[in-house]
Design a protein around this motif. Structure first.
Motif, PDB file in Angstrom:
ATOM      1  N   MET A 113      24.569  17.426 -12.833  1.00  0.00           N
ATOM      2  CA  MET A 113      25.490  16.382 -12.381  1.00  0.00           C
ATOM      3  C   MET A 113      24.817  15.281 -11.556  1.00  0.00           C
ATOM      4  O   MET A 113      25.481  14.309 -11.167  1.00  0.00           O
ATOM      5  CB  MET A 113      26.619  17.020 -11.552  1.00  0.00           C
ATOM      6  CG  MET A 113      27.469  18.008 -12.322  1.00  0.00           C
ATOM      7  SD  MET A 113      28.630  18.947 -11.280  1.00  0.00           S
ATOM      8  CE  MET A 113      29.721  17.647 -10.696  1.00  0.00           C
ATOM      9  N   TRP A 114      23.519  15.384 -11.282  1.00  0.00           N
ATOM     10  CA  TRP A 114      22.877  14.499 -10.314  1.00  0.00           C
ATOM     11  C   TRP A 114      23.038  13.013 -10.628  1.00  0.00           C
ATOM     12  O   TRP A 114      23.182  12.195  -9.715  1.00  0.00           O
ATOM     13  CB  TRP A 114      21.377  14.840 -10.222  1.00  0.00           C
ATOM     14  CG  TRP A 114      20.657  14.041  -9.174  1.00  0.00           C
ATOM     15  CD1 TRP A 114      20.587  14.313  -7.828  1.00  0.00           C
ATOM     16  CD2 TRP A 114      19.929  12.817  -9.368  1.00  0.00           C
ATOM     17  NE1 TRP A 114      19.837  13.353  -7.181  1.00  0.00           N
ATOM     18  CE2 TRP A 114      19.427  12.416  -8.108  1.00  0.00           C
ATOM     19  CE3 TRP A 114      19.638  12.040 -10.482  1.00  0.00           C
ATOM     20  CZ2 TRP A 114      18.660  11.262  -7.938  1.00  0.00           C
ATOM     21  CZ3 TRP A 114      18.885  10.882 -10.306  1.00  0.00           C
ATOM     22  CH2 TRP A 114      18.402  10.507  -9.054  1.00  0.00           C
ATOM     23  N   THR A 115      23.023  12.651 -11.884  1.00  0.00           N
ATOM     24  CA  THR A 115      23.094  11.241 -12.278  1.00  0.00           C
ATOM     25  C   THR A 115      24.324  10.544 -11.697  1.00  0.00           C
ATOM     26  O   THR A 115      24.272   9.363 -11.362  1.00  0.00           O
ATOM     27  CB  THR A 115      23.102  11.111 -13.812  1.00  0.00           C
ATOM     28  OG1 THR A 115      21.923  11.740 -14.331  1.00  0.00           O
ATOM     29  CG2 THR A 115      23.137   9.661 -14.259  1.00  0.00           C
ATOM     30  N   PHE A 116      25.429  11.270 -11.547  1.00  0.00           N
ATOM     31  CA  PHE A 116      26.660  10.614 -11.084  1.00  0.00           C
ATOM     32  C   PHE A 116      27.153  11.138  -9.730  1.00  0.00           C
ATOM     33  O   PHE A 116      28.309  10.931  -9.368  1.00  0.00           O
ATOM     34  CB  PHE A 116      27.771  10.718 -12.135  1.00  0.00           C
ATOM     35  CG  PHE A 116      28.074  12.116 -12.618  1.00  0.00           C
ATOM     36  CD1 PHE A 116      28.914  12.949 -11.893  1.00  0.00           C
ATOM     37  CD2 PHE A 116      27.540  12.579 -13.804  1.00  0.00           C
ATOM     38  CE1 PHE A 116      29.211  14.220 -12.343  1.00  0.00           C
ATOM     39  CE2 PHE A 116      27.828  13.850 -14.275  1.00  0.00           C
ATOM     40  CZ  PHE A 116      28.668  14.678 -13.536  1.00  0.00           C
ATOM     41  N   THR A 117      26.272  11.801  -8.972  1.00  0.00           N
ATOM     42  CA  THR A 117      26.653  12.227  -7.624  1.00  0.00           C
ATOM     43  C   THR A 117      25.781  11.523  -6.592  1.00  0.00           C
ATOM     44  O   THR A 117      24.845  10.810  -6.922  1.00  0.00           O
ATOM     45  CB  THR A 117      26.482  13.754  -7.436  1.00  0.00           C
ATOM     46  OG1 THR A 117      25.072  14.069  -7.394  1.00  0.00           O
ATOM     47  CG2 THR A 117      27.159  14.538  -8.551  1.00  0.00           C
ATOM     48  N   GLY A 118      26.084  11.798  -5.327  1.00  0.00           N
ATOM     49  CA  GLY A 118      25.290  11.238  -4.237  1.00  0.00           C
ATOM     50  C   GLY A 118      24.055  12.050  -3.932  1.00  0.00           C
ATOM     51  O   GLY A 118      23.425  11.818  -2.895  1.00  0.00           O
ATOM     52  N   GLY A 119      23.702  12.995  -4.818  1.00  0.00           N
ATOM     53  CA  GLY A 119      22.466  13.734  -4.627  1.00  0.00           C
ATOM     54  C   GLY A 119      22.486  15.184  -5.057  1.00  0.00           C
ATOM     55  O   GLY A 119      21.439  15.782  -5.292  1.00  0.00           O
ATOM     56  N   CYS A 120      23.667  15.798  -5.167  1.00  0.00           N
ATOM     57  CA  CYS A 120      23.708  17.207  -5.548  1.00  0.00           C
ATOM     58  C   CYS A 120      23.563  17.356  -7.066  1.00  0.00           C
ATOM     59  O   CYS A 120      23.955  16.479  -7.829  1.00  0.00           O
ATOM     60  CB  CYS A 120      25.002  17.868  -5.077  1.00  0.00           C
ATOM     61  SG  CYS A 120      26.502  17.294  -5.904  1.00  0.00           S
ATOM     62  N   HIS A 121      22.988  18.483  -7.469  1.00  0.00           N
ATOM     63  CA  HIS A 121      22.814  18.753  -8.900  1.00  0.00           C
ATOM     64  C   HIS A 121      24.053  19.414  -9.498  1.00  0.00           C
ATOM     65  O   HIS A 121      24.356  19.223 -10.678  1.00  0.00           O
ATOM     66  CB  HIS A 121      21.574  19.615  -9.122  1.00  0.00           C
ATOM     67  CG  HIS A 121      20.302  18.882  -8.814  1.00  0.00           C
ATOM     68  ND1 HIS A 121      19.736  17.975  -9.686  1.00  0.00           N
ATOM     69  CD2 HIS A 121      19.511  18.886  -7.712  1.00  0.00           C
ATOM     70  CE1 HIS A 121      18.633  17.472  -9.138  1.00  0.00           C
ATOM     71  NE2 HIS A 121      18.486  18.004  -7.950  1.00  0.00           N
ATOM     72  N   TYR A 122      24.754  20.183  -8.686  1.00  0.00           N
ATOM     73  CA  TYR A 122      26.067  20.722  -9.057  1.00  0.00           C
ATOM     74  C   TYR A 122      26.950  20.620  -7.825  1.00  0.00           C
ATOM     75  O   TYR A 122      26.523  20.942  -6.720  1.00  0.00           O
ATOM     76  CB  TYR A 122      25.966  22.179  -9.531  1.00  0.00           C
ATOM     77  CG  TYR A 122      25.391  22.316 -10.921  1.00  0.00           C
ATOM     78  CD1 TYR A 122      26.213  22.182 -12.046  1.00  0.00           C
ATOM     79  CD2 TYR A 122      24.036  22.551 -11.117  1.00  0.00           C
ATOM     80  CE1 TYR A 122      25.687  22.290 -13.322  1.00  0.00           C
ATOM     81  CE2 TYR A 122      23.501  22.665 -12.391  1.00  0.00           C
ATOM     82  CZ  TYR A 122      24.333  22.528 -13.499  1.00  0.00           C
ATOM     83  OH  TYR A 122      23.800  22.631 -14.768  1.00  0.00           O
TER      84      TYR A 122
END
Length: 417
Positions: free
Chosen positions: A136-145
């Motif tokens: 999920m990193w591409t569309f979060t503020g830094g978390c991968h999940y």
């Protein structure tokens, strides 16, 4: 020429997936190259940023810089590698392969490979960009999940991964930075699972960007059914027992759900006695000693051929991940004719057709997981499901099928330049 960018070569699910797509495209006569941080092994069309000792030290320094940057802000050590600030990375905008490329194809680029500044410079080149998301990193503020947090749907802040979540914390700043640089890119976002593509289409950062679902691919000639008894003899495994496989890069990672697997084995007496377990991945003797059934610990396997043998030795694979995209382990096992049991989470239900080629258990329920394991191990179920598992992979994840879908996407992006 299509240039794939991936931190890892043949390590981790994303690195393996990137290399497999590169190979599939070459087989389909597409000019493809893969640029990685460090080569795992020599391979045609694959190059490394670390060509000498100095460059290798720089790569290590970027990785350490990333972790040191995040260290004072992490909530606890368990989230240390679950959040990437993307502050440190290589500037590859002038690299000869980047300059030659007609299309830039991003894969997993964290841990010091590319930073947000690196991405900004790549996007500013004006070349079409394809980005295959492996988390999920591409569309979060830094978390991968996100582990249930939905801030990415509006704007990341008060990040639960941080020791001191605030309105304008590093997740807020990274979100803002991504928003700025994504506006410069001619980009298509590709998710291997419909689950992840659905999030891309809803996330505030990516809802406006072209997106689609194209699965990862697998070499079905390499990952194929073999003689189970012959493999068990070779690996010193019992021939008459039911063998259940658990494969995880790090079984201590809570996201992999190892504890649910262990608990499921205690839920019913039917499993005990006739069943033994194979464990692949990072573990120690103390960690697996508490198992209610005998354990065959095979350690970390690094070659595809050894993985094929492990899958073929097993009667089933259990993947109790609490969050996952499109696990390579399920695809690999099914390609070898080994049915899978997994939780109803992420892209797993897209891979396993319930009671057709495996079993989908209720998420987080060790009881449901145990019932699924029993159902698959029932003799009359297993033989049929083995055939169905192999057929699903041939129809959905074969190299030629996936390469054709990417070729169509590349052509579309080049046509609309």
């Amino acid at each position: 020429m299509v240039l794939h960018l991936s931190n890892f070569h043949l390590e981790g699910g994303a690195g393996v997936a990137a290399a497999r797509l590169h190979r599939a495209l070459l087989k389909s006569n597409v000019e493809s190259a893969l640029l990685v941080s460090t080569l795992t092994a020599e391979e045609s069309g694959v190059s490394s940023l670390s060509q000498n000792a100095l460059q290798s030290k720089k790569a290590l320094a970027r990785f350490i810089g990333e972790r040191l940057y995040f260290y004072p802000q992490e909530k606890d050590p368990a989230v240390r590698f679950a959040f990437s600030p993307a502050e440190f990375g290589a500037d590859i905008s002038s690299h000869p392969l980047v300059q030659q490329a007609d299309i830039i194809h991003l894969h997993w680029i964290n841990f010091g490979f590319l930073s947000l500044d690196s991405l900004d410079k790549l996007f500013s080149l004006g070349k079409p960009v394809v980005w295959t998301l492996h988390d999920m990193w591409t569309f979060t503020g830094g978390c991968h999940y996100s582990r249930g947090c939905e801030n990415f749907l509006t704007h990341c802040h008060y990040c639960p991964y941080l020791a001191k979540p605030e309105e304008y914390d590093i997740s807020f700043k990274q979100f803002e930075r991504k928003q700025d640089i994504y506006g410069k890119a001619k980009m298509a976002l590709i998710s291997p699972s419909h689950w992840l593509d659905g999030l891309v289409k809803k996330a505030a950062l990516t809802a406006h960007i072209e997106s689609a679902c194209i699965p990862n691919c697998i070499d079905t000639e390499l990952f194929r059914p073999l003689d189970k008894i012959a493999i068990r003899r070779k690996l010193n495994l019992p021939e008459s027992k039911k063998l259940i496989l658990f494969a995880g890069a790090n079984i201590a990672d809570p996201r992999k759900g190892f504890k649910y697997f262990r608990q499921a084995l205690t839920k019913t007496g039917v499993l005990v006695g006739d069943v033994e377990v194979m464990v692949l991945g990072k573990a120690n003797a103390a960690f697996v000693a508490s198992f209610p059934v005998p354990v065959h610990y095979l350690g970390k396997i690094s070659t595809s051929e050894a993985m094929v043998e492990a899958y073929n030795a097993a009667d089933m694979i259990v993947v109790p991940s609490l969050e996952d995209n499109l696990p390579n382990t399920i695809m690999e096992a099914m390609s070898c004719g080994t049915p899978a049991v997994g939780f109803a989470t992420g892209g797993i239900p897209e891979m396993i057709d319930h009671q057709v080629n495996g079993y989908i258990a209720l998420q987080g329920s060790d009881q449901s997981l145990a019932e699924g394991m029993e159902w698959v191990l029932h003799d009359e179920n297993n033989a049929k499901m083995s055939q169905n598992a192999r057929a699903k992979v041939l129809e959905t994840y074969a190299e030629s099928l996936i390469a054709a879908q990417y070729q169509q996407l590349y052509q579309s992006l080049l046509t609309h330049e």
